[in-house]
Write a protein that holds these residues in place. Structure first.
Motif, PDB file in Angstrom:
ATOM      1  N   GLY A 163       0.813  -1.208   0.000  1.00 29.97           N
ATOM      2  CA  GLY A 163       0.000   0.000   0.000  1.00 29.97           C
ATOM      3  C   GLY A 163       0.843   1.252   0.000  1.00 29.97           C
ATOM      4  O   GLY A 163       0.567   2.212  -0.737  1.00 29.97           O
ATOM      5  N   MET A 164       1.901   1.257   0.809  1.00 28.49           N
ATOM      6  CA  MET A 164       2.772   2.425   0.880  1.00 28.49           C
ATOM      7  C   MET A 164       3.514   2.628  -0.431  1.00 28.49           C
ATOM      8  O   MET A 164       3.695   3.765  -0.885  1.00 28.49           O
ATOM      9  CB  MET A 164       3.777   2.249   2.022  1.00 28.49           C
ATOM     10  CG  MET A 164       4.587   3.492   2.328  1.00 28.49           C
ATOM     11  SD  MET A 164       3.530   4.813   2.969  1.00 28.49           S
ATOM     12  CE  MET A 164       4.670   6.184   2.976  1.00 28.49           C
ATOM     13  N   LEU A 165       3.946   1.531  -1.051  1.00 29.73           N
ATOM     14  CA  LEU A 165       4.694   1.640  -2.303  1.00 29.73           C
ATOM     15  C   LEU A 165       3.839   2.285  -3.396  1.00 29.73           C
ATOM     16  O   LEU A 165       4.335   3.112  -4.168  1.00 29.73           O
ATOM     17  CB  LEU A 165       5.171   0.266  -2.759  1.00 29.73           C
ATOM     18  CG  LEU A 165       6.011   0.230  -4.039  1.00 29.73           C
ATOM     19  CD1 LEU A 165       7.279   1.045  -3.876  1.00 29.73           C
ATOM     20  CD2 LEU A 165       6.348  -1.210  -4.423  1.00 29.73           C
ATOM     21  N   PHE A 200      -3.357   2.881 -14.234  1.00 34.79           N
ATOM     22  CA  PHE A 200      -3.966   1.549 -14.256  1.00 34.79           C
ATOM     23  C   PHE A 200      -3.125   0.515 -13.504  1.00 34.79           C
ATOM     24  O   PHE A 200      -3.670  -0.457 -12.976  1.00 34.79           O
ATOM     25  CB  PHE A 200      -4.170   1.081 -15.697  1.00 34.79           C
ATOM     26  CG  PHE A 200      -5.288   1.779 -16.420  1.00 34.79           C
ATOM     27  CD1 PHE A 200      -6.456   2.142 -15.763  1.00 34.79           C
ATOM     28  CD2 PHE A 200      -5.171   2.077 -17.776  1.00 34.79           C
ATOM     29  CE1 PHE A 200      -7.488   2.787 -16.435  1.00 34.79           C
ATOM     30  CE2 PHE A 200      -6.199   2.716 -18.459  1.00 34.79           C
ATOM     31  CZ  PHE A 200      -7.359   3.076 -17.787  1.00 34.79           C
ATOM     32  N   VAL A 201      -1.816   0.728 -13.439  1.00 34.74           N
ATOM     33  CA  VAL A 201      -0.952  -0.246 -12.773  1.00 34.74           C
ATOM     34  C   VAL A 201      -1.264  -0.351 -11.283  1.00 34.74           C
ATOM     35  O   VAL A 201      -0.954  -1.360 -10.635  1.00 34.74           O
ATOM     36  CB  VAL A 201       0.542   0.130 -13.006  1.00 34.74           C
ATOM     37  CG1 VAL A 201       0.937   1.338 -12.152  1.00 34.74           C
ATOM     38  CG2 VAL A 201       1.449  -1.054 -12.704  1.00 34.74           C
ATOM     39  N   ASN A 202      -1.907   0.676 -10.726  1.00 37.10           N
ATOM     40  CA  ASN A 202      -2.274   0.628  -9.309  1.00 37.10           C
ATOM     41  C   ASN A 202      -3.395  -0.364  -9.016  1.00 37.10           C
ATOM     42  O   ASN A 202      -3.520  -0.841  -7.879  1.00 37.10           O
ATOM     43  CB  ASN A 202      -2.729   2.011  -8.821  1.00 37.10           C
ATOM     44  CG  ASN A 202      -1.605   3.020  -8.773  1.00 37.10           C
ATOM     45  OD1 ASN A 202      -0.470   2.681  -8.494  1.00 37.10           O
ATOM     46  ND2 ASN A 202      -1.932   4.278  -9.045  1.00 37.10           N
ATOM     47  N   LEU A 203      -4.212  -0.659 -10.012  1.00 31.14           N
ATOM     48  CA  LEU A 203      -5.416  -1.449  -9.761  1.00 31.14           C
ATOM     49  C   LEU A 203      -5.139  -2.860  -9.250  1.00 31.14           C
ATOM     50  O   LEU A 203      -5.659  -3.241  -8.192  1.00 31.14           O
ATOM     51  CB  LEU A 203      -6.291  -1.496 -11.023  1.00 31.14           C
ATOM     52  CG  LEU A 203      -7.292  -0.344 -11.199  1.00 31.14           C
ATOM     53  CD1 LEU A 203      -6.605   1.014 -11.253  1.00 31.14           C
ATOM     54  CD2 LEU A 203      -8.136  -0.554 -12.451  1.00 31.14           C
ATOM     55  N   ALA A 218      -5.250  -6.455  -4.645  1.00 34.79           N
ATOM     56  CA  ALA A 218      -4.566  -7.533  -3.915  1.00 34.79           C
ATOM     57  C   ALA A 218      -4.285  -7.123  -2.478  1.00 34.79           C
ATOM     58  O   ALA A 218      -4.463  -7.919  -1.541  1.00 34.79           O
ATOM     59  CB  ALA A 218      -3.269  -7.899  -4.635  1.00 34.79           C
ATOM     60  N   ALA A 219      -3.847  -5.871  -2.275  1.00 37.43           N
ATOM     61  CA  ALA A 219      -3.558  -5.395  -0.918  1.00 37.43           C
ATOM     62  C   ALA A 219      -4.823  -5.368  -0.068  1.00 37.43           C
ATOM     63  O   ALA A 219      -4.799  -5.723   1.120  1.00 37.43           O
ATOM     64  CB  ALA A 219      -2.918  -4.010  -0.979  1.00 37.43           C
ATOM     65  N   ALA A 279      -7.534  -7.845   4.495  1.00 40.50           N
ATOM     66  CA  ALA A 279      -8.725  -8.377   5.162  1.00 40.50           C
ATOM     67  C   ALA A 279      -8.446  -9.725   5.812  1.00 40.50           C
ATOM     68  O   ALA A 279      -9.031 -10.064   6.848  1.00 40.50           O
ATOM     69  CB  ALA A 279      -9.870  -8.495   4.154  1.00 40.50           C
ATOM     70  N   ARG A 280      -7.540 -10.500   5.232  1.00 38.02           N
ATOM     71  CA  ARG A 280      -7.254 -11.844   5.736  1.00 38.02           C
ATOM     72  C   ARG A 280      -6.090 -11.890   6.730  1.00 38.02           C
ATOM     73  O   ARG A 280      -6.066 -12.746   7.617  1.00 38.02           O
ATOM     74  CB  ARG A 280      -6.947 -12.783   4.563  1.00 38.02           C
ATOM     75  CG  ARG A 280      -8.097 -12.929   3.578  1.00 38.02           C
ATOM     76  CD  ARG A 280      -7.699 -13.816   2.402  1.00 38.02           C
ATOM     77  NE  ARG A 280      -7.427 -15.179   2.813  1.00 38.02           N
ATOM     78  CZ  ARG A 280      -8.333 -16.145   2.909  1.00 38.02           C
ATOM     79  NH1 ARG A 280      -9.596 -15.878   2.599  1.00 38.02           N
ATOM     80  NH2 ARG A 280      -8.003 -17.365   3.284  1.00 38.02           N
TER      81      ARG A 280
END
Length: 479
Positions: free
Chosen positions: A10-12, A161-164, A169-170, A175-176
């Motif tokens: 997330g930070m990246l 778009f590369v963030n999606l 995934a993050a 959540a898990r």
């Protein structure tokens, strides 16, 4: 450790976004018809809400739960990234960038607070902060490389778009893998006037800084808005001293290590941004490098930050403490900046540029984990989020202030020389030299502050750890 990697993904994304856009600006300008002045808002529309909301977002994490704020921020950032990539007009892109800044603030503001509560032991916390620091410090150079590759090989739309896939995934993994935390309750810090003061003051401060390049530092616009921003921030500090339930506790700011480390970070990041910004312009406009070539030129910085942050710095901090580690790292960064001020017009990369990258990467790899350890040293489980937000706020303000000051000085120097008949390349180089000398001054002043204000602490002693226990579970809060 899997939960740590999720937080760092997330930070990246947030860090990459701060530089990946810069490489694509010429393509965005051509495609959407931006003028040179309006193009700046592609960057500023992100910076203003991001820098303005970090402290409030960090406190919100303390109150309602950091995982909730982190996940909500990720979702907002991913949706806004999709809107940026689909943008077909100037207004749509700028609006989506503003929302992206809000999501980025929510996501990044609580990450450090989550790390220091998830890893309370001295050794594991030092390693976790090393991983975080690698991402935070090397993301800028990785962004230059990724931006160049995506823009040249596909189109500028893909820098968003590369963030999606990474963001989705993050969210799924968080959540898990990340445990839920309930926070201390909204009634423990729901200071609405304080929230309005700090958010308005920081947003106005960031806006004033980034627009100073256009209006001038001595203009009525800059001085007037700057005075209002300072008045709002001063009123916020006064509010902390008088509010029954303040947004944050003044004891955080009274800590010499917390306030000193954040002051050093403003100076350090201002100097580092000078190197990235002026260095990238020098490589492109003087040496003729393409966008991908610029990213590859900065790659040694990212690699050395990785080696230092992930393998070396945590051991050095445990052995000698964060203060000597920070001063040593700043010394290496200062040496690299001074070497780079040579800036020949016909530079050889191995002789004139690579030594700076090596010193820069090694020094930043030492300095960032050390400064984070010091800046979080006054945090408790109840206010780790606001301490984390403060660290990110000073980082953003330092970057915006440093970039605005250095860009203004460089431009004025270049234009002055060009008006006197100096060759274009020589005028550019002389302007970059001046900016890098001032950036060196920022780092030197940071060394002075670190040497005189910061107190020595030993992170090897568990009694001196910033957080000695994890967050209380939900049932204890209910009790």
């Amino acid at each position: 450790m899997l939960s740590l990697y999720v937080l760092c993904v997330g930070m990246l994304m947030i860090i990459l976004d701060s530089t990946i856009v810069n490489v694509a600006l010429p393509s965005i300008q051509t495609d959407l018809g931006f003028t040179q002045s309006s193009l700046a808002w592609v960057v500023n529309a992100y910076l203003i809400p991001f820098g303005g909301l970090l402290l409030l977002a960090g406190r919100l994490g303390d109150l309602v739960g950091r995982k909730r704020v982190f996940t909500a921020g990720l979702a907002l950032f991913v949706l806004a990234s999709a809107a940026c990539g689909l943008a077909s007009s100037q207004g749509m892109l700028i609006g989506a960038r503003f929302v992206q800044g809000v999501g980025g603030a929510l996501t990044s503001s609580v990450i450090l607070g989550m790390i220091v509560t998830m890893f309370p032991g001295p050794r594991e916390q030092a390693k976790a902060i090393g991983v975080y620091s690698f991402v935070a410090a090397s993301g800028a150079s990785l962004g230059l490389l990724a931006g160049g590759v995506l823009t040249e090989s596909i189109s500028w739309h893909w820098i968003f778009f590369v963030n999606l896939p990474f963001g989705v995934a993050a969210m799924f993994l968080s959540a898990r893998l990340i445990e839920n935390d309930t926070g201390i309750g909204i009634r423990r810090g729901a200071d609405v006037p304080g929230a309005l003061l700090i958010t308005g003051g920081l947003m106005l401060a960031v806006y004033t800084i980034v627009e100073a390049v256009n209006y001038g530092w001595g203009s009525l616009h800059t001085l007037g808005l700057g005075a209002i921003a300072i008045a709002l921030l001063t009123a916020f500090v006064a509010r902390l001293a008088t509010a029954k339930v303040p947004l944050m506790h003044l004891r955080i700011l009274r800590s010499r290590n917390v306030s000193g480390a954040n002051a050093v970070q403003v100076l350090m990041v201002g100097g580092l941004f000078g190197m990235f910004f002026m260095g990238a312009l020098y490589l492109q406009r003087v040496l003729g490098y393409g966008p991908t070539d610029v990213g590859l030129a900065f790659l040694p910085v990212a690699l050395l930050i990785a080696v230092m942050s992930l393998r070396v710095t945590d051991r050095v901090i445990l052995r000698v403490g964060p203060r000597p580690t920070l001063i040593t790292g700043l010394g290496l960064v200062l040496t690299g900046l001074l070497w780079f001020t040579r800036l020949p017009i016909d530079a050889d990369y191995l002789v004139d540029v690579l030594p700076t990258m090596v010193l820069f990467g090694t020094g930043a790899g030492l300095a960032f984990p050390a400064i984070v350890s010091l800046a979080m040293s006054g945090a408790t489980p109840e206010d780790a989020g606001v301490a984390s937000g403060l660290v990110n706020t000073t980082q953003q303000v330092g970057g915006a202030l440093g970039l605005a000051v250095l860009a203004t000085l460089s431009t004025e120097r270049t234009e002055s020389l060009a008006s006197q008949g100096t060759a274009h390349a020589e005028a550019l180089v002389d302007g970059y030299r001046l900016a890098l000398l001032v950036a060196s001054g920022f780092i030197a002043l940071g060394i002075v502050v670190a040497s005189t204000v910061l107190e020595a602490i030993s992170v090897a002693d568990p009694a001196e750890q910033p957080v000695a226990e994890p967050l209380r579970p939900a049932h204890s809060e209910a009790a």
